[in-house]
Design an enzyme around this catalytic site. Sequence first.
Site, PDB file in Angstrom:
ATOM      1  N   ARG A 126       5.347  -9.986 -32.562  1.00 36.44           N
ATOM      2  CA  ARG A 126       6.726  -9.908 -32.052  1.00 36.44           C
ATOM      3  C   ARG A 126       7.779 -10.108 -33.131  1.00 36.44           C
ATOM      4  NH1 ARG A 126       3.903 -12.839 -28.354  1.00 36.44           N
ATOM      5  NH2 ARG A 126       3.020 -11.422 -26.823  1.00 36.44           N
ATOM      6  N   TRP A 236       2.824 -19.251 -27.152  1.00 34.67           N
ATOM      7  CA  TRP A 236       2.815 -17.943 -27.817  1.00 34.67           C
ATOM      8  C   TRP A 236       4.142 -17.210 -27.871  1.00 34.67           C
ATOM      9  CZ3 TRP A 236       3.237 -13.724 -24.300  1.00 34.67           C
ATOM     10  CH2 TRP A 236       2.920 -13.993 -22.966  1.00 34.67           C
ATOM     11  N   ASP A 297      -1.682 -18.499 -13.522  1.00 34.02           N
ATOM     12  CA  ASP A 297      -1.365 -17.991 -14.859  1.00 34.02           C
ATOM     13  C   ASP A 297       0.140 -17.828 -15.050  1.00 34.02           C
ATOM     14  OD1 ASP A 297      -1.710 -17.106 -17.442  1.00 34.02           O
ATOM     15  OD2 ASP A 297      -2.343 -15.084 -16.902  1.00 34.02           O
ATOM     16  N   ASP A 299       2.362 -18.897 -17.130  1.00 34.75           N
ATOM     17  CA  ASP A 299       2.789 -19.469 -18.420  1.00 34.75           C
ATOM     18  C   ASP A 299       4.289 -19.733 -18.429  1.00 34.75           C
ATOM     19  OD1 ASP A 299       0.715 -18.461 -20.902  1.00 34.75           O
ATOM     20  OD2 ASP A 299       0.615 -17.328 -19.050  1.00 34.75           O
ATOM     21  N   ARG A 324       8.143 -17.428 -15.391  1.00 30.62           N
ATOM     22  CA  ARG A 324       7.149 -16.485 -14.869  1.00 30.62           C
ATOM     23  C   ARG A 324       6.816 -16.780 -13.403  1.00 30.62           C
ATOM     24  NH1 ARG A 324       1.819 -14.936 -18.505  1.00 30.62           N
ATOM     25  NH2 ARG A 324       0.624 -13.828 -16.934  1.00 30.62           N
ATOM     26  N   ASN A 383       8.363 -12.530 -17.805  1.00 29.31           N
ATOM     27  CA  ASN A 383       7.281 -12.969 -18.665  1.00 29.31           C
ATOM     28  C   ASN A 383       7.885 -13.369 -19.999  1.00 29.31           C
ATOM     29  OD1 ASN A 383       4.655 -12.994 -20.154  1.00 29.31           O
ATOM     30  ND2 ASN A 383       3.885 -12.169 -18.246  1.00 29.31           N
TER      31      ASN A 383
END
Lengths: 541, 254
Positions: A126, A236, A297, A299, A324, A383
């Site tokens: 990124r 991340w 999930d 995150d 999220r 996200n």
Amino acid sequence: MIPRAIAVTFMLAAGLPAQVSWERLLHPEREPQNWLTYSGGSFSQRYSTLEDIKPDNVKTLEMQWVYQARSLEKFEATPLVVDGIMYLTEPPNNVVALDAKTGAIFWVYEYRPANDARPCCGSVNRGLAILGDTLFMGTIDSRLIAIDAKAGRPIWNIRIGDPKAGYSITQAPLIVKDKVIVGVAGAEYGISGFIAAYNPASGKEVWRFNTIPQPGEPGHETWAGDSWRHGGGSTWVTGSYDASLNTVYWGVGNPGADWNADNRQGDNLYSDCAIALDADTGKLKWYFQFTPHDEFDYDAVQVPVLVDGNWQGSPRKMMMWANRNGFFYVLDRTNGKFLYGTPFTKETWATGLDESGRPIRAATATPTEAGTLIYPGVQGGTNWYSPSYSPRTGLFYIPSWQDYYMNLAKMPAEYNEGQRYTGGAPRSPVPTLQRGPINTWTAENGSGAVVAMDPNTGGKKWQFKMTDVTGSGILTTASDIVFTGGREGYFYALDAKDGTMLWKAALGGPIAMGPITYRIDGRQYVAVAAGHALFTFAMRQ
Amino acid sequence: MKFVRSSALRALLLAVFCFGIVAVAQPRYLPLDVENGSRLYRTNCFACHGPDGNSIPGVDFHAGKFKRVSSDEDMLRTIASGVPGTAMPPTPMNDSSRLALVAYIRSMHESATGSGNAGRGRALFEGKGGCLACHRVNGKGSRVGPDLSEVGGIRTAAYIERSIVAPAESILPEHRFVRVVTLGGKVVTGRRLNEDTHTIQLIDTDEQLRSFSKSELETFTLLTTTTMPGYQDKFSTAELADVVTYLLTLKGLD
């Protein structure tokens, strides 16, 4: 003695590019012609004071140059622009220095990640950080590499984690004073997450914060038995920094195994948290957990957006966060106190938030072997795609997935190093619907939208709907334009005040990064990647 | 030839369908997973395992014969990690894709053969059934409905039967028809091929490819019904078996 800011101004005026000092990184508002950090500033607002491109002339935007990446991986990188030079990563881990005015290449640094690399969800990168004359890049085989910004040659290359165990780096590092801060991905492989700071000259580790508390560390008790060992908690996406509080803010990812929580009873700190760390020591100041004991999930890897301003009549140092999990939050970033939270998309996993901001879990919303329908689906209400905050409109802009859900089937989870440790499979309830170049997606399975939230009321001020979903970041400007894109490959200029579409360009491939703006020789440019190419626009002359 | 009443046939098909599910003890397989899995199989597995899944000695997907795996979990793990010391490599794909692949590999065993006569089935398909009026097989027939040239590779026998007997219940969203009315009042109907926020593409009933800007349309409606008639009263049980058997032989140009 000449103050540094004046010295920098003098050097720029004289045509001598200065090194990118910490002072420059701390004050991006003094040089809006550049884009010096991943999120456009340590507050991560992705707001530019450039205003040459306005709602009434945006229709004259035309393409200036295109850079074709020599890669077919997804293009998620935000470029940096430093005094006319653009620094770009092409996936997975090549670095390119370009003339930001013409797209001509100065140099390419080609890094070939080890075959051991196993990024969970794409061999992507990124972006970069810069300090002095040095660029910093994390790699999918979990290395941190310092690169000479002029020569394109590596200076040092250190190992951050074991790629065979699933550690990888996909984010752009964050510079804070004299440190390079970076986090890791890999919760889908049962890693034990952390954030660490490194000396930019040597690559030597200065501090490390474990996002999964080890034995003896506070929070360890929130993991049943030995479940902490493979607790995930990856980090991340790039964090933010507030110099007035000397605090680094970062989002923490999901607990492992993702969808089978049988063995990890407890809140599973610091998974799905916003964490506030002392920038000098890495010590935890506070945390706020968005999704305790996550089974979906969800995150919390969104970029923390820092805002100084009035909140419901009183001045506050705030953090705004579209999660999220489908909720939009306003926190007091001095202490992590919850100020406000409300859904920005349909969600069914919680019936609401209590006074402290903790979700009230819906009784039936838990993965089962037969599958359970849950909103939002596994990709979330949003996200990692960067949102934006405009101090002019006071609105927070979210790239969102609306009315999107999943059928979440729980499966056994057994840890084996280097293998996926997810404990389930989220599936679209309408599996053969396609998205992308061919789209047979329908509203019954969700749609994309840019949502403009009013942080004071939690209300949606406006939304701009798309047929397909969006993974594009958002840029706002002082001329009240929202630049963004989506999976369909349209690049949009929207009116920041009411969401009216002002202009669009069909770029023929999904936009999966955050657009940026910069200025060279008095001309404002906007750059956006779509498909496997970077497109640069400016107004017709 | 005795005709089976539709309710009885449906009950039978339901039983077959349920039995198929119970037999493999995997309630999470969906026909749509099987289709996705078949595409993944062609990309990732076909080169070594072959079109019929029997190119590796000791492994035969149609026969349900494996060397190292028995449960779905074994299979998921083997797909992800490969088999060290053999030519089977680790295959990076997400969990739902691996699940789809497993669903397809299981379906190869389930749907290997039909119980009818493929030759008679083809004659019925092209003759009495009139299927080519809308469908196309290997270059013959209309392009308006879904092309069936590889339907035998991507669908189970039970699913094909259900599609023939009760098409309204099994039409896939990707095959939906759309009806557009232009600002000039012209009505065009066709199968939707693609759509985004600003445009829609379709193949119309004259087999012409058409693209419309939504801003130039009065209305556009995605139809959730199908124009395909149910064949429960048109084919006998034996004829239905013949047609299904024929369709199962259609594996595309590969």
